[in-house]
Design a protein around this motif. Structure first.
Motif, mmCIF file in Angstrom:
data_model
loop_
_atom_site.group_PDB
_atom_site.id
_atom_site.type_symbol
_atom_site.label_atom_id
_atom_site.label_comp_id
_atom_site.label_asym_id
_atom_site.label_seq_id
_atom_site.Cartn_x
_atom_site.Cartn_y
_atom_site.Cartn_z
ATOM 1 N N ASN A 73 0.822 -1.208 0.000
ATOM 2 C CA ASN A 73 0.000 0.000 0.000
ATOM 3 C C ASN A 73 0.863 1.268 0.000
ATOM 4 N N LYS A 74 0.611 2.140 -0.957
ATOM 5 C CA LYS A 74 1.461 3.329 -1.114
ATOM 6 C C LYS A 74 1.184 4.403 -0.062
ATOM 7 N N GLU A 75 -0.024 4.409 0.502
ATOM 8 C CA GLU A 75 -0.370 5.427 1.490
ATOM 9 C C GLU A 75 0.391 5.250 2.803
ATOM 10 N N ILE A 76 0.757 4.015 3.105
ATOM 11 C CA ILE A 76 1.414 3.748 4.388
ATOM 12 C C ILE A 76 2.930 3.908 4.309
ATOM 13 N N ARG A 77 3.479 3.877 3.121
ATOM 14 C CA ARG A 77 4.936 3.918 2.968
ATOM 15 C C ARG A 77 5.590 5.141 3.606
ATOM 16 N N PRO A 78 5.039 6.358 3.411
ATOM 17 C CA PRO A 78 5.679 7.531 4.044
ATOM 18 C C PRO A 78 5.711 7.436 5.569
ATOM 19 N N MET A 79 4.680 6.852 6.180
ATOM 20 C CA MET A 79 4.641 6.722 7.631
ATOM 21 C C MET A 79 5.721 5.757 8.123
ATOM 22 N N LEU A 80 5.862 4.659 7.411
ATOM 23 C CA LEU A 80 6.877 3.683 7.796
ATOM 24 C C LEU A 80 8.281 4.252 7.621
ATOM 25 N N LYS A 81 8.447 5.040 6.577
ATOM 26 C CA LYS A 81 9.742 5.672 6.351
ATOM 27 C C LYS A 81 10.069 6.652 7.471
ATOM 28 N N GLN A 82 9.063 7.378 7.952
ATOM 29 C CA GLN A 82 9.282 8.305 9.068
ATOM 30 C C GLN A 82 9.750 7.564 10.319
ATOM 31 N N LEU A 83 9.128 6.424 10.600
ATOM 32 C CA LEU A 83 9.452 5.695 11.830
ATOM 33 C C LEU A 83 10.773 4.953 11.741
ATOM 34 N N LEU A 84 11.139 4.524 10.533
ATOM 35 C CA LEU A 84 12.386 3.774 10.339
ATOM 36 C C LEU A 84 13.565 4.674 9.979
ATOM 37 N N ASN A 85 13.261 5.918 9.581
ATOM 38 C CA ASN A 85 14.294 6.840 9.095
ATOM 39 C C ASN A 85 15.072 6.249 7.927
ATOM 40 N N ASP A 86 14.357 5.511 7.100
ATOM 41 C CA ASP A 86 14.973 4.855 5.952
ATOM 42 C C ASP A 86 13.852 4.302 5.082
ATOM 43 N N THR A 87 14.186 3.896 3.878
ATOM 44 C CA THR A 87 13.205 3.260 3.003
ATOM 45 C C THR A 87 12.746 1.945 3.623
ATOM 46 N N PRO A 88 11.422 1.746 3.779
ATOM 47 C CA PRO A 88 10.939 0.487 4.347
ATOM 48 C C PRO A 88 11.069 -0.664 3.357
ATOM 49 N N VAL A 89 11.380 -1.826 3.887
ATOM 50 C CA VAL A 89 11.516 -3.032 3.077
ATOM 51 C C VAL A 89 10.636 -4.115 3.689
ATOM 52 N N LEU A 90 9.777 -4.682 2.873
ATOM 53 C CA LEU A 90 8.896 -5.757 3.307
ATOM 54 C C LEU A 90 9.700 -7.046 3.408
ATOM 55 N N THR A 91 9.757 -7.612 4.622
ATOM 56 C CA THR A 91 10.461 -8.881 4.796
ATOM 57 C C THR A 91 9.432 -10.005 4.794
ATOM 58 N N LEU A 92 9.642 -10.978 3.928
ATOM 59 C CA LEU A 92 8.660 -12.045 3.749
ATOM 60 C C LEU A 92 9.034 -13.331 4.485
ATOM 61 N N ALA A 93 10.064 -13.265 5.305
ATOM 62 C CA ALA A 93 10.509 -14.458 6.018
ATOM 63 C C ALA A 93 9.493 -14.902 7.071
ATOM 64 N N HIS A 94 8.823 -13.951 7.690
ATOM 65 C CA HIS A 94 7.865 -14.268 8.740
ATOM 66 C C HIS A 94 6.944 -13.058 8.904
ATOM 67 N N HIS A 95 5.853 -13.228 9.647
ATOM 68 C CA HIS A 95 4.859 -12.161 9.823
ATOM 69 C C HIS A 95 4.405 -11.624 8.468
ATOM 70 N N ASN A 96 4.148 -12.535 7.596
ATOM 71 C CA ASN A 96 3.614 -12.280 6.264
ATOM 72 C C ASN A 96 2.381 -13.171 6.261
ATOM 73 N N SER A 97 1.397 -12.781 7.150
ATOM 74 C CA SER A 97 0.418 -13.764 7.612
ATOM 75 C C SER A 97 -0.999 -13.230 7.778
ATOM 76 N N ILE A 98 -1.951 -14.141 7.627
ATOM 77 C CA ILE A 98 -3.314 -13.945 8.104
ATOM 78 C C ILE A 98 -3.384 -14.640 9.460
ATOM 79 N N MET A 99 -3.742 -13.875 10.500
ATOM 80 C CA MET A 99 -3.770 -14.406 11.862
ATOM 81 C C MET A 99 -5.208 -14.698 12.278
ATOM 82 N N THR A 100 -5.411 -15.795 12.995
ATOM 83 C CA THR A 100 -6.766 -16.130 13.427
ATOM 84 C C THR A 100 -6.827 -16.391 14.926
ATOM 85 N N LYS A 101 -8.027 -16.213 15.440
ATOM 86 C CA LYS A 101 -8.419 -16.728 16.751
ATOM 87 C C LYS A 101 -9.763 -17.406 16.517
ATOM 88 N N MET A 102 -9.722 -18.712 16.329
ATOM 89 C CA MET A 102 -10.933 -19.455 16.032
ATOM 90 C C MET A 102 -11.788 -19.621 17.292
#
Length: 246
Positions: free
Chosen positions: A81-110
C-alpha cells in the motif's frame, strides 16, 4: 499519508501506534473473503494451534496462514500500500523493506479452539543486524478482549530485558514477580474494521483465546529499514520487497 510529530513521538515512547479507519471497509471485506477460502481449505503453508501448543493431535485448527504475499493479489496490494509507505519511512528513518521471512500472515483466533498467545517480543522471529522492525496489524473486523484482542506493554521496547525473564520458547514468563510488575502496565484498545496498529518488534504483547462464537481474523506484515541487512544463512535470508515512495 504522513504521521504528525506527535504520532511519531507517541510511537517512539510507547512502541506502538493505533491509527483509526486507515483501510477502507471494502478492502477489508475482500481480504476477509479470500482469507476464509484459504482457511476453510487449510491451504499450506499454515501454523496450527496444535503446533503452537506443541501437542500431538491429529486435529488441525489453523492459527496462521503463512506466506500470504504470493497467495492473492489483494493480499499483495495491501502489503505494498502506497499510502502507508511515508509513515513507515518516518518511523524507520529509511526506506521500508517488506520482509517475507515471517509475519507475512493472516492471523486467526478461532472460536472455542483458539489458545492464548503468550507475552512475547516479535524479535524472536528474525535474524537481522538490528531489531529495528515494525509490524503492521490490520483489523478486518471488530477486535476486543473477549475474541483475542492484542494487548501491549507501553515502553517495553526500550527496556533491557534479561534472558532469564523468558522461557525456552522465548515467551515472557508471566509468573516472575519482576515480569508481573511490567504486565500490570498493559493496555488495550478495541479495534474496528480498517484500524491498523504499528508496533515495534521489541514491544511486549499478547492476546487471550477467543471466547466468542465467531472467528477473529486479522492481517499482519513486517517491514525493516533498507540498511538493516539480514544475517546470511538464517531464516531471515529470504525474499524482500523494497517499498520505495513514488
Amino acid at each position: 499519508m504522513k504521521l504528525t510529530q506527535e504520532q511519531i513521538e507517541q510511537f517512539n515512547k510507547d512502541g506502538f501506534l493505533l491509527i483509526r479507519n486507515f483501510a477502507n471497509k471494502e478492502l477489508c471485506d475482500e481480504i476477509l473473503q479470500k482469507a476464509k477460502i484459504h482457511l476453510e481449505n487449510k491451504v499450506e503453508p499454515i501454523e496450527s494451534e496444535q503446533e503452537y501448543q506443541r501437542v500431538q493431535d491429529t486435529t488441525v485448527t489453523v492459527r496462521r496462514l503463512r506466506q500470504v504475499y504470493d497467495r492473492e493479489k489483494v493480499f499483495q496490494d495491501w502489503m505494498t500500500n502506497k499510502e502507508i509507505r511515508p509513515m513507515l519511512k518516518q518511523l524507520l528513518n529509511d526506506t521500508p523493506v517488506l520482509t517475507l521471512a515471517h509475519h507475512n500472515s493472516i492471523m486467526t483466533k478461532m472460536p472455542k479452539d483458539s489458545t492464548r498467545t503468550t507475552w512475547h517480543q516479535d524479535r524472536r522471529y528474525w535474524n537481522f543486524e538490528n531489531d529495528d522492525l515494525i509490524s503492521v496489524w490490520l483489523s478486518l473486523d471488530e477486535e476486543y478482549l473477549e475474541n483475542g484482542l492484542l494487548e501491549f506493554i507501553p515502553g517495553s521496547h526500550k527496556i533491557d530485558l534479561k534472558k532469564e525473564q523468558f522461557d525456552e520458547t522465548i515467551s515472557f514468563k508471566d509468573d516472575l514477580p519482576e515480569n508481573k510488575e511490567l504486565i500490570k502496565n498493559a493496555v488495550h484498545y478495541n479495534l474496528n474494521k480498517g484500524d491498523i496498529v504499528l508496533f515495534h518488534c521489541k514491544t511486549l504483547h499478547h492476546a487471550n483465546k477467543n471466547e466468542t462464537n465467531n472467528a477473529k481474523i486479522s492481517f499482519v506484515y513486517t517491514v525493516k529499514a533498507q540498511n538493516n541487512k539480514f544475517i546470511k544463512n538464517t531464516r531471515s535470508d529470504f525474499k524482500e520487497i523494497i517499498l520505495e515512495e513514488d
